[in-house]
Design an enzyme around this catalytic site. Structure first.
Site, PDB file in Angstrom:
ATOM      1  N   PRO A 254       0.841  -1.204   0.000  1.00 45.55           N
ATOM      2  CA  PRO A 254       0.000   0.000   0.000  1.00 45.55           C
ATOM      3  C   PRO A 254       0.875   1.252   0.000  1.00 45.55           C
ATOM      4  CG  PRO A 254       0.014  -1.019   2.169  1.00 45.55           C
ATOM      5  CD  PRO A 254       0.763  -1.938   1.267  1.00 45.55           C
ATOM      6  N   VAL A 256       2.048   5.131  -0.064  1.00 45.44           N
ATOM      7  CA  VAL A 256       1.713   6.484   0.383  1.00 45.44           C
ATOM      8  C   VAL A 256       2.836   7.375  -0.116  1.00 45.44           C
ATOM      9  CG1 VAL A 256       1.416   8.025   2.338  1.00 45.44           C
ATOM     10  CG2 VAL A 256       0.436   5.735   2.417  1.00 45.44           C
ATOM     11  N   ASP A 430       5.913   2.132   2.006  1.00 46.73           N
ATOM     12  CA  ASP A 430       4.991   1.024   2.242  1.00 46.73           C
ATOM     13  C   ASP A 430       4.312   1.251   3.590  1.00 46.73           C
ATOM     14  OD1 ASP A 430       3.717  -1.383   2.740  1.00 46.73           O
ATOM     15  OD2 ASP A 430       5.381  -2.624   2.036  1.00 46.73           O
ATOM     16  N   HIS A 431       3.009   1.478   3.557  1.00 47.49           N
ATOM     17  CA  HIS A 431       2.300   1.817   4.792  1.00 47.49           C
ATOM     18  C   HIS A 431       2.141   0.623   5.726  1.00 47.49           C
ATOM     19  CE1 HIS A 431       0.387   4.644   7.279  1.00 47.49           C
ATOM     20  NE2 HIS A 431      -0.304   5.315   6.364  1.00 47.49           N
ATOM     21  N   ARG A 432       2.488  -0.576   5.265  1.00 52.48           N
ATOM     22  CA  ARG A 432       2.481  -1.723   6.170  1.00 52.48           C
ATOM     23  C   ARG A 432       3.644  -1.636   7.152  1.00 52.48           C
ATOM     24  NH1 ARG A 432       2.899  -6.590   2.041  1.00 52.48           N
ATOM     25  NH2 ARG A 432       4.608  -5.191   1.416  1.00 52.48           N
TER      26      ARG A 432
END
Length: 459
Positions: A254, A256, A430-432
């Site tokens: 994901p 951002v 990576d928003h994880r």
């Protein structure tokens, strides 16, 4: 006489195919050990392959422009005489290409199988006759006498015995690339055929005959043209690998992206000072070098941007080193070679590494091993006059920084509008792995170091 087939090796880490760019040799030519015989192009780099043996080239099994899977024979080399028995060598020792260790031949990537004769179960030809000789023999029956390498024919039809084939990766049937392609299309296993061609080569007729009971040969598709203003280019090599990597990343991590506009006037002033510094003579200090150094320093305070999400293990892997990827535009497409341990380098060392890396990449000479294992990447879109963008994270990493063009723009300093050197930064993460606060902090730190290089003393 011994005929050896050299299969396409995996010159990188897990590569499955490569394109034959051009042969450096031709059939009938004598070659020596380690002589360059072919140039191939993988999804990561252009590589020249050396010959593992000395002998005479009998046949080139792949054509320029052809994409070949790893393990597929690409050349056959004829060697006169029998090979000497290998000397015992400790297991941990290694040798040059073509040398033997523990009865195994050193190839481009490690050692091949042992040189002892391969044993295979007898198989039947298309007429149901059991045949214990290599495919393509003209004998109706065969009997061995003396050493295992000698074959005595008992056929009533006189025919020269084909040369022994030493198979490096199991039994490999003799067939030219178009015949292999036809066999794949028709679902015919070449290993089940006895070739009718010269020297046991499997022909197109052999394949069609084997497929006739169950399959009709496909019709050749007719190429269609849509006019003189269009052209079609096969998707392969770097373009194919880049596309797959970007799709995997875009739909797995994901993304951002955050943006920051920075006054880099102090950085540009320091750059001018370093040009006259004797310690930096002969080194090209670019704005990219400053940005790369700032990224490495800022990663100390926000290690999450340098970490990796391991889906299979269910872990986040934090790394105490920075292998900095640098996106480079080349005639072959976009490649991302790495500067190993960039965080341990001084500004001068980093500038030298970047210059060497980009030069090598544009020449298409970057080794495949230098394009894997990155931890974070920078892409310099500023060299194209672009202010910023939304870069896609490289698979296996958690962040990428886009470094935009440096322009003279009006800027407010102490309440006054003055001309300054302005640059835009864009960080995708990576928003994880990286939360918004961490991504923002990292981007702000990079910007602060570029706006005021003396801040590096505080990191």
């Amino acid at each position: 006489m011994v005929l050896k087939q050299f299969p396409l090796p995996d010159v990188g880490e897990g590569l499955t195919e490569a394109e034959i760019v051009g042969w450096k040799v031709q059939a009938g030519e004598n070659v020596t050990v380690n002589q360059v015989i072919v140039e191939i192009e993988t999804a990561k780099a252009s590589v020249e392959l050396p010959c593992p043996w000395a002998g005479t080239i009998r046949e080139l099994l792949a054509e320029p422009g052809q994409t070949v899977e790893v393990g597929t024979p690409i050349i056959s080399i004829e060697m006169a005489g029998a090979e000497p028995e290998p000397e015992p060598v400790p297991e941990e020792s290694s040798g040059k290409i073509g040398e033997e260790s523990n009865g195994r031949i050193a190839t481009l990537v490690g050692y091949g199988p042992r040189t002892s004769a391969a044993k295979r179960r007898p198989r039947k030809d298309r007429h149901g006759v059991t045949n214990g000789t290599p495919a393509g023999g003209t004998q109706a029956h065969a009997a061995t006498s003396g050493p295992a390498d000698d074959v005595t024919t008992t056929a009533t039809i006189p025919a020269p015995a084909p040369p022994q084939v030493e198979e490096l990766t199991g039994y490999v049937p003799l067939a030219k690339p178009p015949v292999r392609k036809l066999a794949k299309e028709l679902g015919v296993d070449l290993r089940s055929l006895a070739g009718s061609g010269s020297g046991g080569v499997i022909t197109r007729e052999d394949v069609q005959s084997a497929a006739a009971p169950t399959t009709t040969p496909p019709t050749t598709p007719t190429a269609t043209r849509t006019g003189d203003r269009e052209r079609r280019v096969p998707i392969k090599g770097v373009r194919k690998a880049t596309a797959q990597a970007m799709v995997d990343s875009a739909f797995t991590a994901p993304h951002v992206t955050e943006f920051l506009t920075v006054d880099v006037t102090p950085m540009m002033q320091l750059r001018e000072q370093l040009k006259s510094d004797p310690a930096f003579q002969g080194v090209k200090i670019t704005p990219l070098a400053f940005a790369a150094k700032a990224m490495c320093l800022a990663a100390r305070r926000t290690p999450d941007v340098n970490a990796t999400w391991d889906e299979e293990a269910g872990e986040i892997v934090y790394k105490d080193y920075v292998h900095l990827g640098v996106a480079a535009a080349t005639p072959r497409g976009l490649v991302v070679p790495k500067v190993r341990d960039a965080d341990r380098m001084s500004l001068r060392e980093l500038a030298e590494a970047l210059e060497q890396l980009t030069t090598t990449a544009r020449e298409g000479k970057t080794a495949p091993a230098d394009m894997v294992g990155g931890t974070i990447t920078i892409t310099n879109v500023g060299v194209f006059g672009v202010d910023t963008g939304t870069p896609i994270i490289n698979p296996g990493e958690s962040a990428i920084l886009a470094f935009g063009a440096i322009r003279d723009m009006p800027w407010v300093v102490d309440g006054q509008v003055v001309p300054r050197k302005i640059c835009q930064l864009a960080l995708s993460f990576d928003h994880r792995v990286v939360d918004g606060q961490q991504g923002s902090q990292y981007l702000a730190d990079v910007g602060a170091l570029l706006a005021n290089p003396s801040m590096a003393f505080t990191y």
